[in-house]
Design an enzyme around this catalytic site. Structure first.
Site, PDB file in Angstrom:
ATOM      1  N   GLY A   1      -7.153   3.567  11.053  1.00  0.00           N
ATOM      2  CA  GLY A   1      -7.824   2.287  10.840  1.00  0.00           C
ATOM      3  C   GLY A   1      -7.994   1.907   9.375  1.00  0.00           C
ATOM      4  O   GLY A   1      -8.629   0.895   9.069  1.00  0.00           O
ATOM      5  N   THR A   2      -7.398   2.685   8.459  1.00  0.00           N
ATOM      6  CA  THR A   2      -7.599   2.351   7.037  1.00  0.00           C
ATOM      7  C   THR A   2      -6.968   0.996   6.678  1.00  0.00           C
ATOM      8  O   THR A   2      -7.526   0.251   5.877  1.00  0.00           O
ATOM      9  CB  THR A   2      -7.003   3.427   6.092  1.00  0.00           C
ATOM     10  OG1 THR A   2      -5.744   3.836   6.587  1.00  0.00           O
ATOM     11  CG2 THR A   2      -7.906   4.621   5.958  1.00  0.00           C
ATOM     12  N   GLY A   3      -5.822   0.690   7.278  1.00  0.00           N
ATOM     13  CA  GLY A   3      -5.147  -0.586   6.968  1.00  0.00           C
ATOM     14  C   GLY A   3      -5.974  -1.773   7.410  1.00  0.00           C
ATOM     15  O   GLY A   3      -6.188  -2.720   6.650  1.00  0.00           O
ATOM     16  N   CYS A   4      -6.463  -1.713   8.651  1.00  0.00           N
ATOM     17  CA  CYS A   4      -7.301  -2.812   9.178  1.00  0.00           C
ATOM     18  C   CYS A   4      -8.549  -2.956   8.313  1.00  0.00           C
ATOM     19  O   CYS A   4      -8.993  -4.061   7.979  1.00  0.00           O
ATOM     20  CB  CYS A   4      -7.762  -2.515  10.600  1.00  0.00           C
ATOM     21  SG  CYS A   4      -6.451  -2.091  11.731  1.00  0.00           S
TER      22      CYS A   4
ATOM     23  N   THR B   1      -8.078   9.117   9.074  1.00  0.00           N
ATOM     24  CA  THR B   1      -7.593   7.927   8.358  1.00  0.00           C
ATOM     25  C   THR B   1      -7.198   6.795   9.307  1.00  0.00           C
ATOM     26  O   THR B   1      -6.678   5.778   8.863  1.00  0.00           O
ATOM     27  CB  THR B   1      -6.358   8.283   7.508  1.00  0.00           C
ATOM     28  OG1 THR B   1      -5.385   8.876   8.378  1.00  0.00           O
ATOM     29  CG2 THR B   1      -6.692   9.240   6.396  1.00  0.00           C
TER      30      THR B   1
ATOM     31  N   LYS C   1       0.843  -1.206   0.000  1.00  0.00           N
ATOM     32  CA  LYS C   1       0.000   0.000   0.000  1.00  0.00           C
ATOM     33  C   LYS C   1       0.874   1.251   0.000  1.00  0.00           C
ATOM     34  O   LYS C   1       1.745   1.407   0.843  1.00  0.00           O
ATOM     35  CB  LYS C   1      -0.896   0.003   1.244  1.00  0.00           C
ATOM     36  CG  LYS C   1      -1.863  -1.178   1.270  1.00  0.00           C
ATOM     37  CD  LYS C   1      -2.619  -1.264   2.572  1.00  0.00           C
ATOM     38  CE  LYS C   1      -1.728  -1.586   3.731  1.00  0.00           C
ATOM     39  NZ  LYS C   1      -2.444  -1.828   4.991  1.00  0.00           N
TER      40      LYS C   1
END
Ligand SMILES: Cc1ncc(COP(=O)(O)OP(=O)(O)O)c(N)n1
Ligand SMILES: Cc1nc(C(=O)O)sc1CCOP(=O)(O)O
Ligand SMILES: [Mg+2]
Length: 530
Positions: free
Chosen positions: A242-245, A240, A207
């Site tokens: 928590g975007t990865g989870c 933003t 990412k």
């Protein structure tokens, strides 16, 4: 499928396995299988990331999510204040509880705070078969706090990644997993994806959200054969966290539904982008990085703008149904007409627009809603659930050839008002079963407003009213000359009259509404005295 203990043949594609598995689960359940993700991750007390983000994502994507909590973090929008790792044997117990009982489709791992927890997870996956493992190699929180130390890197590389169907590192995580190599360009990200793929995962998504100097958010997806550069617009927001989870759990959710990997990744990217765009201005917490709204609901109607009162049958007393043709004929706007009707005593308004463009209908609905809300009068939309949803109107009125009430209820949720047109006892019964709040019954008299509308007369109205479990509003050809007769009958369940031309095909809407209101008051009070 990447692990040992696998039941399904490795020669089957993910999608084929889904079909085999679905039919097996369906046999067991005797019904539709419920797509199921197990999230193995840490709890975030601020609820923007971790287990909480995974639960919200799966809920938003229509997938069941069970949880195994690996650590409890005290964190908020400022950062991580403290981490309490859950003992490894207790992580193992949670895994066993879920996997021994429930048919999990996809496991998604997030924060794995120790080598022991990674090993416990791998043991469970060897014992209980699932169809896919999505690994989000969480190491550092978005606030910069360390969530899994460097000691874990070799276990990730040597034991966890080879089991993964997809691994989704950000640039920092990809760099750490590859021994600290510099990743500064999209070309570097490609190289990283290839190197990570060589460690064993079936697919890699690197990412690039943190890539400096890029206008778009670019991610690199590599499946061992092809590279895909997935671009989305970079949304200007601090929300933003928590975007990865969220991205990883959405990939897991889409895989659980049966999507192929690349489709799952694309859908997940789009979902995150939509949620960020929706949430870009929301304010939760005082820190520098806020959470976003996974369910796209927190902003709707800005809460204080919502109607405070629940629907009551007395709302049906004087029901104004609009007609833009009539308003045009008398040279007034829809909003002015609605405002006058409310001022004159209308207790509920329905926008009935048969020939307007959707965009205009939506704008009219929003403007009328503002007027209705300021007077505490509900606004319903005729036929168009989409317009009701988009304008956040108070409900809909549907007829026998429109969307069935049960479907409307599912789409609109429990709070919205649903009315159904019924000419017979059977239709009234169905409306009640379908979750309607009231029925409209007519034509009581003949009307020129609605073409080819069968007249049921006062007797037909009485029949429907006495059988109905829902409150009834009478409609069709009702005006100042006959409204008293209708309401004066004192029929049980008849709570009001709905009118179009008697209000709107007149020069003075305010005066006509006042007149009708007074007549109805008189008729209903004298029928009560009898
Ligand atoms: C209050 C009320 N009752 C009945 C109707 C008629 O609805 P429907 O049968 O769907 O016909 P259209 O209005 O869509 O032509 C109504 N609109 N309102
Ligand atoms: C929209 C509608 N539905 C009817 C039904 O019988 O279900 S009669 C009708 C038109 C009512 O208009 P007016 O008040 O001008 O007669
Ligand atoms: Mg209709």
């Amino acid at each position: 499928m990447a692990y040992g203990g696998v039941i399904l043949s490795n020669s089957l594609s993910f999608y084929q396995k889904r079909i085999v598995m679905s039919s097996r689960v369906q046999e067991k359940n005797g019904g539709a299988s419920i797509p199921h993700v197990l999230s193995v991750a840490g709890s975030d007390s601020g609820a923007g990331a971790g287990i909480q983000a995974d639960l919200k994502t799966c809920a938003a994507r229509g997938v069941y999510c069970s949880t195994v909590i690996t650590a409890v973090t005290a964190q908020n929008t400022v950062g991580v204040q403290s981490v309490h790792a859950v003992p490894e044997d207790f992580v193992a117990q949670q895994l066993k509880s879920v996997l021994s009982d429930m048919q999990v489709d996809v496991v998604k791992s997030g924060m794995l705070p120790s080598v022991g927890v990674v090993k416990v997870l791998l043991q469970s996956l060897a014992e209980f078969s699932v169809r896919a493992l999505v690994v989000d190699p969480v190491m550092v929180s978005t606030s910069g706090d360390v969530l899994a130390g460097p000691s874990i890197l070799s276990t990730f590389r040597e034991e966890l990644l080879p089991m993964a169907d997809i691994v989704t590192p950000n640039i920092k995580e990809a760099s750490a997993l590859l021994g600290g190599i510099r990743l500064e360009t999209v070309a570097d990200m490609r190289t990283a994806a290839e190197l990570l793929h060589a460690l064993g995962p079936r697919n890699v998504l690197v990412k690039g959200g943190d890539l400096p100097g890029s206008l778009d958010a670019v991610d690199i997806f590599f499946n061992g054969e092809h590279f895909y550069e997935l671009r989305s617009s970079r949304i200007k927001t601090h929300n933003t966290h928590g975007t990865g989870c969220t991205l990883a759990s959405c990939i897991a959710a889409e895989l659980a539904k049966g999507s192929p990997m690349l489709t799952a990744v694309r859908v997940a990217k789009r979902y995150v982008e939509t949620a960020l765009e929706y949430s870009k201005d929301i304010l939760i917490g005082n820190g520098i990085q806020g959470p976003f709204d996974h369910l796209l609901r927190l902003k709707s109607g800005s809460h204080s703008f919502h109607r405070k009162d629940a629907f009551t049958p007395s709302d049906l007393f004087l029901y104004a149904v609009t007609d833009s043709g009539m308003n045009k004929k008398w040279g007034r706007s829809m909003v002015d007409a609605v405002a006058e009707a409310i001022q004159g005593g209308a207790t509920i308004v329905q926008l009935r627009e048969k020939d307007v463009e959707t965009r205009d209908f939506l704008e009219t609905a929003k403007s009328c809603l503002a007027v209705c809300r300021s007077h505490g009068v509900p606004l319903l939309i005729n036929d168009r659930i989409d317009v009701a949803l988009a304008s956040d109107a108070d409900g809909v009125h549907v007829g026998q050839s429109d969307m069935p009430a049960t479907v409307a209820r599912t789409l609109l949720g429990p709070e919205k008002i649903i009315g159904v047109s019924c000419k017979t006892i059977e239709q009234a019964q169905q409306a009640w079963i379908g979750g309607a709040d009231y029925i409209g019954s007519g034509g009581v008299y003949s009307t020129t407003t609605k073409a080819n509308n069968p007249t049921i007369g006062l007797d037909g109205l009485k029949t429907v009213c006495s059988a109905s479990k829902l409150p009834v509003v009478a409609i069709g050809g009702i005006n100042a000359s006959n409204a008293g007769t209708v309401m004066g009958m004192g029929v049980p369940n008849l709570k009001g009259v709905a009118v179009v031309s008697a209000l709107f095909d007149r020069e003075d809407v305010l005066a006509e509404t006042k007149k009708l209101h007074a007549l109805l008051m008189e008729a209903s009070s004298s029928s009560k005295m009898q």
